[in-house]
Write an enzyme that holds these catalytic residues in place. Structure first.
Site, PDB file in Angstrom:
ATOM      1  N   GLU A  35       9.670  11.087 -10.288  1.00  0.00           N
ATOM      2  CA  GLU A  35       8.285  11.493 -10.037  1.00  0.00           C
ATOM      3  C   GLU A  35       8.226  12.997  -9.792  1.00  0.00           C
ATOM      4  OE1 GLU A  35       5.791   7.926  -8.589  1.00  0.00           O
ATOM      5  OE2 GLU A  35       6.618   8.927  -6.838  1.00  0.00           O
ATOM      6  N   HIS A  41       9.731   8.771  -0.995  1.00  0.00           N
ATOM      7  CA  HIS A  41       8.612   9.289  -1.792  1.00  0.00           C
ATOM      8  C   HIS A  41       8.371  10.757  -1.418  1.00  0.00           C
ATOM      9  CE1 HIS A  41       4.616   9.891  -3.398  1.00  0.00           C
ATOM     10  NE2 HIS A  41       4.820   8.832  -4.157  1.00  0.00           N
ATOM     11  N   ASN A  49       1.850   1.475  -6.124  1.00  0.00           N
ATOM     12  CA  ASN A  49       2.005   2.135  -4.825  1.00  0.00           C
ATOM     13  C   ASN A  49       0.602   2.459  -4.319  1.00  0.00           C
ATOM     14  OD1 ASN A  49       2.535   3.792  -2.672  1.00  0.00           O
ATOM     15  ND2 ASN A  49       3.352   5.491  -3.878  1.00  0.00           N
ATOM     16  N   TRP A  50       0.110   1.613  -3.425  1.00  0.00           N
ATOM     17  CA  TRP A  50      -1.269   1.790  -2.950  1.00  0.00           C
ATOM     18  C   TRP A  50      -1.427   2.999  -2.023  1.00  0.00           C
ATOM     19  CZ3 TRP A  50      -3.404  -3.766  -1.441  1.00  0.00           C
ATOM     20  CH2 TRP A  50      -3.492  -4.538  -2.603  1.00  0.00           C
ATOM     21  N   LYS A  51      -0.326   3.556  -1.571  1.00  0.00           N
ATOM     22  CA  LYS A  51      -0.379   4.693  -0.618  1.00  0.00           C
ATOM     23  C   LYS A  51      -1.264   4.324   0.578  1.00  0.00           C
ATOM     24  CE  LYS A  51       0.643   7.858  -4.327  1.00  0.00           C
ATOM     25  NZ  LYS A  51       0.656   9.224  -4.799  1.00  0.00           N
ATOM     26  N   GLY A  63      -0.646  12.608  -8.672  1.00  0.00           N
ATOM     27  CA  GLY A  63      -2.049  12.699  -8.249  1.00  0.00           C
ATOM     28  C   GLY A  63      -2.792  13.895  -8.791  1.00  0.00           C
ATOM     29  N   GLY A  88       0.414   5.223  -8.693  1.00  0.00           N
ATOM     30  CA  GLY A  88      -0.318   5.434  -7.451  1.00  0.00           C
ATOM     31  C   GLY A  88      -1.805   5.202  -7.652  1.00  0.00           C
ATOM     32  N   GLY A  89      -2.549   6.286  -7.783  1.00  0.00           N
ATOM     33  CA  GLY A  89      -4.010   6.240  -7.872  1.00  0.00           C
ATOM     34  C   GLY A  89      -4.563   5.133  -8.764  1.00  0.00           C
ATOM     35  N   SER A 145       0.667  10.532 -12.237  1.00  0.00           N
ATOM     36  CA  SER A 145      -0.567  10.518 -13.040  1.00  0.00           C
ATOM     37  C   SER A 145      -0.513   9.575 -14.240  1.00  0.00           C
ATOM     38  CB  SER A 145      -0.934  11.942 -13.491  1.00  0.00           C
ATOM     39  OG  SER A 145      -1.219  12.738 -12.356  1.00  0.00           O
TER      40      SER A 145
END
Ligand code: PGA
Length: 245
Positions: free
Chosen positions: A162, A89, A8-10, A168, A226-227, A205
């Site tokens: 999540e 999300h 998930n590149w956000k 994050g 994500g990150g 995370s």
């Protein structure tokens, strides 16, 4: 790969050039990638093996388009070859005031368009502080609401657990608790949406250091990252670990 792995590149990366570079570095068979809308066409062109997805789409889909400035419809992303979409999300729910009612509309539209929905659920820090039973009750209610309009013929759904406090923050849940929540989610879906096949992912995370322990849990069917999915070194390490799991 036995486990699902979704990036998930956000709202990253910053430029189209960087997006192409990241897509090429992430292009591995069985991996699923959800770039921002603006980069969908160029990422699609850059990918040869990975599966393309969206991070969202608008909850209305007027067949002839519509007066919804800036919105992106399901038919638009479908026409770009998107195979799955993230829905609900917690960042959409928090920053864009997305409601469960809107989430149900999106899930319905995804099924109508042959796109696999990846529904995100998870409790806040304050709910979790009241205990694990409270967190389970919160998640069960979220699922009951969000899957209330799943069509009878729907066969499969992916649900990403999540916990909001883990996203994050570097403060991931424990693999044991995430697996326990995954079993809980499966039993809730079995009760409410009999016959719907569910894969449960963990997100929050996830990185190359902690993913091995999560991957050992049989009830966790994969990851929504994500990150770490936008950091090439980290992502390559994660892909290698999940491939072997
Ligand atoms: P994170 O985000 O991996 O950066 O914690 C996960 C997600 O929000 O899907």
């Amino acid at each position: 790969m036995k486990k699902l792995l979704i990036a998930n590149w956000k709202m990253k990366p910053r430029t189209a050039r960087e997006a192409v570079k990241l897509a090429k570095a992430s292009d591995v068979r069985d991996v699923l990638i959800a770039p921002p809308y603006a980069f969908l066409p160029i990422v699609k062109n850059a990918l040869k093996k990975a599966t393309l997805g969206a991070q969202d789409f608008f909850y209305e889909d007027p067949k002839q388009g519509g007066a919804f400035t800036s919105a992106v419809s399901v038919s638009m992303v479908k026409s770009l070859g998107v195979k799955f979409t993230i829905i609900g999300h917690s960042e959409r729910r928090a920053y864009f005031s997305e409601t469960d009612e809107q989430v149900t509309k999106k899930i319905l539209l995804a099924y109508e368009n042959g796109i696999l929905p990846v529904l995100c659920v998870g409790e806040s820090q304050s709910v979790r502080q009241r205990g694990i039973m409270e967190a389970k009750a919160f998640v069960a209610l979220q699922i009951a609401k969000d899957l209330s309009r799943v069509p009878q013929q729907a066969k499969k759904i992916v649900i990403a657990y999540e916990p909001i406090w883990a996203i994050g923050t570097g403060n991931n849940d424990t693999p044991e608790n995430a697996a326990d929540m995954a079993r809980h989610i499966k039993s809730v879906v079995a009760k409410n949406n009999h016959g719907l096949n569910v894969a449960v992912l963990y997100g929050g995370s996830v990185n190359s250091k902690n993913i091995t322990a999560f991957a050992k849990e049989n009830d966790i069917n994969g990851f929504l990252v994500g990150g770490a999915s936008t950091d090439v070194k980290e992502w390559k390490a994660i892909m290698a670990i999940v491939k072997k799991a």
